[in-house]
Design an enzyme around this catalytic site. Structure first.
Site, PDB file in Angstrom:
ATOM      1  N   TYR A 169     -13.345  16.212 -18.648  1.00 21.42           N
ATOM      2  CA  TYR A 169     -14.358  14.996 -18.772  1.00 21.42           C
ATOM      3  C   TYR A 169     -15.069  14.607 -16.883  1.00 21.42           C
ATOM      4  O   TYR A 169     -15.266  15.759 -16.064  1.00 21.42           O
ATOM      5  CB  TYR A 169     -13.352  13.756 -18.153  1.00 21.42           C
ATOM      6  CG  TYR A 169     -12.863  12.834 -17.294  1.00 21.42           C
ATOM      7  CD1 TYR A 169     -14.285  11.485 -18.047  1.00 21.42           C
ATOM      8  CD2 TYR A 169     -12.796  11.915 -16.312  1.00 21.42           C
ATOM      9  CE1 TYR A 169     -14.885  10.349 -17.805  1.00 21.42           C
ATOM     10  CE2 TYR A 169     -13.113  10.775 -15.325  1.00 21.42           C
ATOM     11  CZ  TYR A 169     -14.169   9.759 -16.398  1.00 21.42           C
ATOM     12  OH  TYR A 169     -14.888   8.679 -16.163  1.00 21.42           O
TER      13      TYR A 169
ATOM     14  N   ARG B 270       0.979  -1.489   0.183  1.00 24.63           N
ATOM     15  CA  ARG B 270       0.316  -0.859  -0.043  1.00 24.63           C
ATOM     16  C   ARG B 270       1.212   1.469   0.101  1.00 24.63           C
ATOM     17  O   ARG B 270      -0.038   2.641  -0.269  1.00 24.63           O
ATOM     18  CB  ARG B 270      -1.183   0.272   1.214  1.00 24.63           C
ATOM     19  CG  ARG B 270      -1.497   1.324   1.540  1.00 24.63           C
ATOM     20  CD  ARG B 270      -2.538   1.004   2.259  1.00 24.63           C
ATOM     21  NE  ARG B 270      -2.831   0.879   3.654  1.00 24.63           N
ATOM     22  CZ  ARG B 270      -2.365   1.328   4.330  1.00 24.63           C
ATOM     23  NH1 ARG B 270      -2.713   2.550   4.117  1.00 24.63           N
ATOM     24  NH2 ARG B 270      -1.634   1.292   5.927  1.00 24.63           N
TER      25      ARG B 270
END
Length: 388
Positions: free
Chosen positions: A107, A54
């Site tokens: 977008y 992570r």
């Protein structure tokens, strides 16, 4: 050791005198340490020993280093999706009450992210209908923290005048974030034009084979990278090693693919201009496109391969075209080897109402096409028969 223990503790081969040419896939979640002090220190730095995937992973780091180098940045953070990269950068960079200026033609997912920041954190956002340096200068305030742009807008192909816009933002002390997905670093390197952070959906051209979902953020300075890296650890949007491996593998053919993508798109755009069923073509490589002159200055090696065109018959014509294509694929994403198309008003920009769609140049009959690397005559033959 007993068999049960030996089965668990796999003996990895030493590689002192040779190394693999292909990037290894480190499908590992955790690393073990001999020194507890080194382990403790690894929690606090993005460039220390690998600790937990992570936080960092060798395969992911290889992708980050490669894209950062291509973009001319100092470092990068790969994420689980393009929206992961966008939201990570926005939330790590902004505080309650700060101000953002963004171009209107964005977008739909980016527009939604900005709207969410306004509703939940009181971050004010002003949109530029015309993303010109004068318009940006007029929109800036003392509290403006960030300017958000797209190199080539989705889907109408408006190209941002990055050198001029970033200069205005920098003079005001604002960060410039540029979505470079449609251009890729092969056509434009926004950091060289003054941008502070570049984001990509690697699902598109960087991955390029319709088989990976991912994102990446590239930083112009080590300080920006380290600041956002700490948020990345907390948010948990790190890229999966296998997705990073697929993307790094695809990068090796990116120059070849982009050359074919752009060459094919130029042919298709010119032919659409002459078709009776088409009202307008929004391809920045055409002289009549509103930002053609800017595109010729800012882009190099091509004008991209994803653009829009407006059908004379409106929504009904768009639906009919979508049903009639055979080779071309009706699909929500883009940037892969296969030519895809879709109807933005009901898909990528579905979050926008009619007035908002009109403001970003999308109509009822607008079709977005992402031209692949097939033989261009096969692409045109299918498109022509579908147009009728």
């Amino acid at each position: 050791m007993r068999p049960e223990t030996r089965a668990v503790h796999v003996r990895q081969p030493e590689q002192a005198d040779s190394r693999p040419i292909a990037l290894p896939l480190y499908q590992a979640s955790t690393w073990a340490f001999d020194d507890p002090d080194v382990l403790a220190d690894a929690f606090h730095t993005p460039n220390g020993p690998f600790l937990y995937s992570r936080m960092a992973n060798p395969t992911v780091r290889a992708l980050e280093n490669t894209v950062a180098d291509l973009e001319g940045g100092t470092a990068a953070i790969a994420t689980a999706s393009g929206m992961g990269a966008i939201n990570l950068v926005l939330q790590a960079s902004l505080r309650t009450g700060e101000h953002v200026v963004a171009q209107r033609r964005l977008y739909g997912g980016a527009s939604s992210a900005l709207r969410d920041l306004t509703e939940r954190f009181g971050i004010e956002v002003d949109y530029l209908d015309d993303a010109t340096p004068d318009a940006l200068a007029a929109a800036l305030r003392p509290g403006t923290r960030l300017v958000y742009l797209e190199t080539i807008s989705n889907p109408t192909g408006y190209v941002a005048d990055l050198p001029a816009l970033t200069a205005v933002a920098r003079e005001a002390g604002a960060l410039t974030v540029v979505d470079n997905t449609f251009a890729t670093p092969l056509l434009c390197r926004p950091i060289a034009h003054g941008a502070d952070i570049v984001v990509h959906s690697v699902t598109k051209y960087l991955g390029g084979h319709h088989d990976v979902v991912g994102g990446i953020a590239v930083f112009g300075t080590p300080e920006l990278h380290e600041k956002v890296w700490h948020y990345n650890v907390e948010f948990g949007v790190a890229a999966d090693p296998f997705a990073a491996w697929l993307t790094a593998r695809s990068l090796q053919t990116l120059p070849l693919r982009m050359e074919r993508h752009c060459a094919n798109a130029a042919v298709i755009a010119r032919r659409l201009c002459d078709h009776a069923a088409v009202d307008a073509v929004w391809y920045p490589g055409l002289p009549q496109h509103p930002t053609h002159e800017v595109a010729a200055r800012v882009l190099s090696g091509g004008f991209g391969a994803t653009f829009a065109f407006d059908l004379a018959g409106g929504r009904a014509a768009g639906t009919d075209l979508s049903k009639r294509v055979r080779l071309l694929q009706l699909a929500p994403s883009l940037g892969g080897t296969t030519t895809t198309l879709m109807h933005p008003a009901s898909t990528s920009h579905r979050q926008l109402d009619e007035a908002q769609l009109a403001a970003v140049g999308i109509g009822e009959g607008t079709i977005r096409i992402s031209v692949g690397i097939e033989h261009v005559e096969d692409v045109w033959d299918d498109l022509a028969q579908a147009l009728g």
